[in-house]
Design an enzyme around this catalytic site. Structure first.
Site, short mmCIF file in Angstrom:
data_model
loop_
_atom_site.label_atom_id
_atom_site.label_comp_id
_atom_site.label_asym_id
_atom_site.label_seq_id
_atom_site.Cartn_x
_atom_site.Cartn_y
_atom_site.Cartn_z
N ARG A 188 0.44 79.32 46.41
CA ARG A 188 0.00 78.46 45.30
C ARG A 188 -0.84 79.15 44.23
NH1 ARG A 188 -2.39 73.66 48.73
NH2 ARG A 188 -2.78 75.46 50.08
N TYR B 147 -1.84 72.38 66.78
CA TYR B 147 -1.35 71.47 65.73
C TYR B 147 -0.58 70.30 66.33
CZ TYR B 147 -2.49 74.54 61.76
OH TYR B 147 -3.15 75.28 60.81
N ARG C 30 7.66 75.22 43.33
CA ARG C 30 7.12 74.23 44.28
C ARG C 30 7.20 72.81 43.74
NH1 ARG C 30 6.03 71.00 47.36
NH2 ARG C 30 4.29 70.81 48.82
N ARG D 26 -0.38 85.51 53.13
CA ARG D 26 -0.11 84.45 52.15
C ARG D 26 0.05 85.04 50.74
NH1 ARG D 26 -0.78 78.98 53.69
NH2 ARG D 26 -0.97 78.91 55.93
N ASP E 189 7.23 78.77 57.38
CA ASP E 189 5.94 78.32 57.91
C ASP E 189 5.95 78.41 59.43
OD1 ASP E 189 3.36 77.06 56.76
OD2 ASP E 189 3.74 76.02 58.64
#
Ligand code: 1CP
Length: 344
Positions: A29, A151, A38, A25, A75
């Site tokens: 963010r 998921y 973003r 990652r 992703d």
């Protein structure tokens, strides 16, 4: 190509004076540059569908910290989205599925996977690869079939994936069918990423920790092994190193080696494995606890040195975190960490 890359040398189990460095990652963010891009998108997946934006985002950490590898900006949930499960990322909630899997009919009725439906990902790979210096390899990736299934059944993220584990208990055969579909899709997806320029593959088994040892082998590692075996047999992908990251799995290092991965990426708590048996079989990547990056420089240095000391004689060692960088980490700490590893 890339013969000067320390990352590829380490994946080839070579001993190096300084370990190559990249971070899980590494784009995200915690970087103000990322936040600036973003904020222009409501849905995170819409941003992933813009190859030029993905290229810009993948290069941000390379430019900021001079890392030894770049990772595709995308992703793991692109595959369930392509199967028609309707993945949306909701602020402060994470991924939410419009059409989660709730019974065996849902699994039987899943669309046939069309690798071309994820063309936006291969375009991003191609753009990133063309913009990177020759000596910086690009990592392509996918989620493990088990993690994608978790998921898809849960319909969202969760601490304990209770619904998924309940479904697994009473629908083992259906879950196997779903895992087979996801394994085939992952193979076609990764093959396309390699054709578009990915030099290395990482498989994220982020929810390996949910399973007992027996179930872990049956429902996750067997499928990862099939996926890697297919990659190693295909002329396009056979020479591409594969890294496996499994979050805190209930197993020994032998089971991870048996997945046939070339490199094991250690979760931050995986410190008492028998690394001797892994020598010359697999490279090792990891594994500073990302939470340490919220501490003082002194603590960061002490904890980092412990890891560098543990692996200084290990043939094929790559420095990384034991899981992804979180949004609360300061980019200055990433800079500091990178410097102390290089100076060690
Ligand atoms: O709102 C935002 O800005 C989205 C935050 C974000 C980002 C930056 C998400 C949502 N995904 C990503 C990019 C991403 N995801 C990358 C490329 C960036 C880089 O690594 O530099 C990669 C490799 C991933 C992989 C990924 N996505 C994993 C495996 C790694 C891991 O952390 O274990 C997982 C589990 C996901 C799912 C996901 N994507 C995003 C969220 C919020 C989640 C759910 C996480 C959870 O269940 O807790």
């Amino acid at each position: 190509m890339n013969s000067d890359s320390s990352f590829l040398k380490a994946l080839n189990k070579e001993s190096l004076p300084t370990p190559p460095i990249w971070y899980m990652r590494q784009a995200g963010r915690y970087m103000p540059e990322y936040q600036n891009v973003r904020k222009k998108f409501k849905n995170f997946l819409d941003m992933c569908k813009e190859p030029d934006i993905c290229c810009e985002l993948a290069l941000q950490p390379i430019n900021a910290f001079e890392l030894d590898a770049a990772i595709l900006f995308s992703d793991i949930l692109t595959i369930p989205d392509s199967f028609g499960l309707g993945v949306e990322f909701i602020e402060n909630e994470g991924p939410v599925f419009k059409n989660p899997i709730s019974n065996s009919t849902d699994i039987k009725n899943l669309n046939h996977f069309d690798p071309e439906s994820l063309d936006y990902v291969y375009k991003a790979v191609n753009n990133i690869k063309s913009s990177l210096p020759d000596e910086i390899p690009l990592i392509g990736f996918c989620g493990s079939p088990w993690t994608l299934a978790a998921y898809s059944i849960e319909g969202r993220s969760s601490k304990d994936f209770e619904k998924t584990l309940g479904f697994l208990e009473s629908n083992q055969k259906d879950v196997h069918d779903l895992l087979t579909k996801y394994t085939d899709a992952c193979f076609l997806y990764l093959r396309k990423q390699v054709q578009s320029g990915a030099d290395v593959i990482q498989i994220f088994d982020s929810w390996a920790n949910l399973l007992t040892k027996e179930d872990l082998i049956e429902f996750s590692f067997n499928y990862i092994n099939s996926l890697i075996s297919a990659l190693k047999l295909d002329p396009v992908t056979k020479n591409i190193p594969v890294i496996i990251f499994a979050r805190n799995p209930k197993c020994n290092i032998e089971e991870l080696i048996n997945t046939s991965a070339d490199c094991i990426s250690l979760f931050w708590s995986m410190n008492d494995l028998n690394f001797e048996v892994a020598k010359n079989k697999v490279a090792i990547q990891g594994n500073l606890d990302p939470k340490i990056l919220l501490e003082s420089d002194e603590t960061i240095k002490r904890e980092t040195y412990k890891i560098l000391e543990r692996f200084k004689e290990y043939p094929g060692y790559i420095f990384n975190l034991g899981h992804g960088i979180t949004p609360d980490i300061s980019p200055d700490k990433i800079k500091y960490l990178t410097n102390i590893v290089r100076e060690y």
